[in-house]
Design an enzyme around this catalytic site. Structure first.
Site, PDB file in Angstrom:
ATOM      1  N   LYS A  68      -8.762  -5.256 -11.547  1.00 21.39           N
ATOM      2  CA  LYS A  68      -9.088  -5.515 -10.136  1.00 21.39           C
ATOM      3  C   LYS A  68      -9.641  -4.287  -9.404  1.00 21.39           C
ATOM      4  O   LYS A  68     -10.351  -4.422  -8.416  1.00 21.39           O
ATOM      5  CB  LYS A  68      -7.859  -6.057  -9.392  1.00 21.39           C
ATOM      6  CG  LYS A  68      -7.501  -7.487  -9.788  1.00 21.39           C
ATOM      7  CD  LYS A  68      -6.345  -8.013  -8.957  1.00 21.39           C
ATOM      8  CE  LYS A  68      -5.998  -9.436  -9.343  1.00 21.39           C
ATOM      9  NZ  LYS A  68      -4.935 -10.010  -8.502  1.00 21.39           N
ATOM     10  N   ASP A  93      -7.293 -13.218  -3.047  1.00 19.46           N
ATOM     11  CA  ASP A  93      -5.819 -13.193  -2.938  1.00 19.46           C
ATOM     12  C   ASP A  93      -5.415 -13.136  -1.457  1.00 19.46           C
ATOM     13  O   ASP A  93      -4.357 -13.621  -1.068  1.00 19.46           O
ATOM     14  CB  ASP A  93      -5.235 -11.985  -3.678  1.00 19.46           C
ATOM     15  CG  ASP A  93      -5.232 -12.188  -5.191  1.00 19.46           C
ATOM     16  OD1 ASP A  93      -5.262 -13.354  -5.636  1.00 19.46           O
ATOM     17  OD2 ASP A  93      -5.201 -11.183  -5.920  1.00 19.46           O
TER      18      ASP A  93
HETATM   19  P1  NAP Z   1       1.603  -4.354  -9.936  1.00 16.58           P
HETATM   20  O1  NAP Z   1       0.376  -3.841  -9.285  1.00 16.58           O
HETATM   21  O2  NAP Z   1       1.913  -3.963 -11.327  1.00 16.58           O
HETATM   22  O3  NAP Z   1       2.850  -3.942  -8.993  1.00 16.58           O
HETATM   23  C1  NAP Z   1       4.162  -4.304  -9.324  1.00 16.58           C
HETATM   24  C2  NAP Z   1       5.132  -3.716  -8.306  1.00 16.58           C
HETATM   25  O4  NAP Z   1       6.409  -4.220  -8.630  1.00 16.58           O
HETATM   26  C3  NAP Z   1       5.220  -2.192  -8.344  1.00 16.58           C
HETATM   27  O5  NAP Z   1       5.345  -1.729  -7.041  1.00 16.58           O
HETATM   28  C4  NAP Z   1       6.491  -1.938  -9.156  1.00 16.58           C
HETATM   29  O6  NAP Z   1       7.238  -0.808  -8.725  1.00 16.58           O
HETATM   30  C5  NAP Z   1       7.330  -3.150  -8.833  1.00 16.58           C
HETATM   31  N1  NAP Z   1       8.207  -3.446  -9.954  1.00 16.58           N
HETATM   32  C6  NAP Z   1       7.852  -3.868 -11.195  1.00 16.58           C
HETATM   33  N2  NAP Z   1       8.935  -4.069 -11.965  1.00 16.58           N
HETATM   34  C7  NAP Z   1       9.998  -3.745 -11.200  1.00 16.58           C
HETATM   35  C8  NAP Z   1      11.404  -3.735 -11.446  1.00 16.58           C
HETATM   36  N3  NAP Z   1      11.914  -4.108 -12.614  1.00 16.58           N
HETATM   37  N4  NAP Z   1      12.216  -3.346 -10.439  1.00 16.58           N
HETATM   38  C9  NAP Z   1      11.702  -2.970  -9.247  1.00 16.58           C
HETATM   39  N5  NAP Z   1      10.389  -2.958  -8.959  1.00 16.58           N
HETATM   40  C10 NAP Z   1       9.538  -3.352  -9.927  1.00 16.58           C
HETATM   41  O7  NAP Z   1       1.604  -5.952  -9.929  1.00 16.58           O
HETATM   42  P2  NAP Z   1       0.920  -6.927  -8.860  1.00 16.58           P
HETATM   43  O8  NAP Z   1      -0.459  -7.240  -9.271  1.00 16.58           O
HETATM   44  O9  NAP Z   1       1.145  -6.371  -7.504  1.00 16.58           O
HETATM   45  O10 NAP Z   1       1.758  -8.276  -9.085  1.00 16.58           O
HETATM   46  C11 NAP Z   1       3.088  -8.411  -8.657  1.00 16.58           C
HETATM   47  C12 NAP Z   1       3.537  -9.853  -8.876  1.00 16.58           C
HETATM   48  O11 NAP Z   1       2.743 -10.721  -8.070  1.00 16.58           O
HETATM   49  C13 NAP Z   1       3.355 -10.333 -10.327  1.00 16.58           C
HETATM   50  O12 NAP Z   1       4.427 -11.113 -10.697  1.00 16.58           O
HETATM   51  C14 NAP Z   1       2.099 -11.181 -10.264  1.00 16.58           C
HETATM   52  O13 NAP Z   1       2.109 -12.211 -11.235  1.00 16.58           O
HETATM   53  C15 NAP Z   1       2.216 -11.757  -8.861  1.00 16.58           C
HETATM   54  N6  NAP Z   1       0.910 -12.144  -8.343  1.00 16.58           N
HETATM   55  C16 NAP Z   1       0.755 -13.441  -8.009  1.00 16.58           C
HETATM   56  C17 NAP Z   1      -0.461 -13.866  -7.520  1.00 16.58           C
HETATM   57  C18 NAP Z   1      -0.614 -15.311  -7.134  1.00 16.58           C
HETATM   58  O14 NAP Z   1      -1.738 -15.795  -7.049  1.00 16.58           O
HETATM   59  N7  NAP Z   1       0.480 -16.016  -6.857  1.00 16.58           N
HETATM   60  C19 NAP Z   1      -1.544 -12.989  -7.377  1.00 16.58           C
HETATM   61  C20 NAP Z   1      -1.333 -11.649  -7.730  1.00 16.58           C
HETATM   62  C21 NAP Z   1      -0.099 -11.241  -8.223  1.00 16.58           C
HETATM   63  P3  NAP Z   1       6.819   0.713  -9.027  1.00 16.58           P
HETATM   64  O15 NAP Z   1       5.718   1.011  -8.072  1.00 16.58           O
HETATM   65  O16 NAP Z   1       8.052   1.477  -8.742  1.00 16.58           O
HETATM   66  O17 NAP Z   1       6.380   0.746 -10.462  1.00 16.58           O
END
Ligand code: NAP
Length: 269
Positions: A68, A104
């Site tokens: 992205k 998004d």
């Molecule tokens: P990302 O960029 O990898 O960010 C993940 C965030 O979650 C980071 O801030 C990370 O913390 C935190 N995190 C991950 N594992 C953790 C844990 N075990 N304990 C505490 N914090 C944790 O991912 P993203 O793209 O933002 O996506 C996040 C979620 O949203 C995913 O599940 C994704 O599938 C969902 N999503 C859904 C849609 C939709 O259309 N519904 C669209 C986009 C994303 P750190 O910064 O400390 O590493």
């Protein structure tokens, strides 16, 4: 039937094994009578893909993790909101010119439709791409933004960029989970176990697999209003198709696609 007129659209990312985008887009094209196929390309080189998209006239590209951000420098132009968020999830090819968007944003706005954000205390959990997009939506609706994340430096960065705070938010009106906690296969995990949800709260989980996460189940049982990430996922995909076709999808077709997506999700997760 595939003919010499059939258009090609795609999703790029890695991994894509569980992506629901091909099924959802294909179903939408069929319902809308659009002569196009939608394929999944699991690849790493976004520079090469941008050239291929022009060469093969790929009209719509859905961009997912981890591309992205990296795709952005290979596009001819980028929509202002996508620039603010710092991520592109959609590339539209208009006569060989690639423009990046972030649907998004629309996905989150649609999922939160009917929820008043202005002046509300909104706690966003996480500081990755989804959290940044949620922060943008909250800030542009004049909500009061609180960010909580494991890596506090990243939380401070988002708070700075979107006029939010990293102070504890004791009594949030709205909670948004933008971490993957609770996602398949760790469906018994919650980012807020034992939280005292109330019937005055709204809880939105960006996670869409499963449709109802442990967080949403706990919140629902205590009377909170809950919103699934499946609503966001559907709305961002519909916004992609609307950008590509430059026309609105009828409400009835949206409802059919919502049922289709939820059925797919229930079957898979
Ligand atoms: P990302 O960029 O990898 O960010 C993940 C965030 O979650 C980071 O801030 C990370 O913390 C935190 N995190 C991950 N594992 C953790 C844990 N075990 N304990 C505490 N914090 C944790 O991912 P993203 O793209 O933002 O996506 C996040 C979620 O949203 C995913 O599940 C994704 O599938 C969902 N999503 C859904 C849609 C939709 O259309 N519904 C669209 C986009 C994303 P750190 O910064 O400390 O590493």
């Amino acid at each position: 039937m595939i003919t010499s007129h059939t258009k090609l659209n795609a999703v790029i990312g890695a991994p894509l094994t569980h992506s629901l985008s091909p099924a959802l887009h294909s179903c939408a094209y069929e319902l809308l009578g659009i002569d196009a196929v939608f394929l999944a390309f699991e690849l790493r080189d976004t520079a090469l893909y941008a050239r291929a998209a022009k060469m093969l006239s790929i009209g719509l590209t859905s961009v997912t993790m981890p591309h992205k951000q990296s795709i952005m420098r290979f596009l001819d132009s980028i929509d202002e909101d996508a620039k603010k968020v710092g991520a592109v999830n959609t590339v539209i090819n208009r006569d060989g010119t690639l423009t990046g968007y972030n649907t998004d944003i629309e996905g989150i706005r649609c999922a939160l439709e009917g929820v008043e954000l202005r002046g509300k205390r909104i706690l966003v959990l996480g500081a990755g791409g989804a959290a940044r997009t949620c922060a943008h939506v909250v800030a542009s609706a004049n909500g009061s933004l609180f960010i909580r994340n494991r890596d506090t430096k990243k939380a401070r960065q988002i708070a700075n960029d979107f006029n939010g705070s990293t102070a504890p938010c004791e009594f949030p009106d709205i909670i948004i989970n933008a971490t993957p906690i609770g996602m398949h296969p760790d469906t018994n995990a919650s980012p807020l176990p034992d939280f005292p949800f109330t019937n005055e709260m709204t809880v939105f989980d960006c996670v869409y697999n499963p449709v109802e996460t442990r967080l949403l189940r706990d919140a629902r049982v205590l009377g909170a209003r809950t919103i699934s990430g499946a609503d966001m996922f559907l709305a961002q995909a519909l916004a992609q198709i609307e950008l590509w076709t430059a026309s609105c999808i009828p409400k009835k077709i949206k409802q059919t696609l919502s049922m289709f997506l939820k059925r797919q999700l229930h079957q898979k997760f």
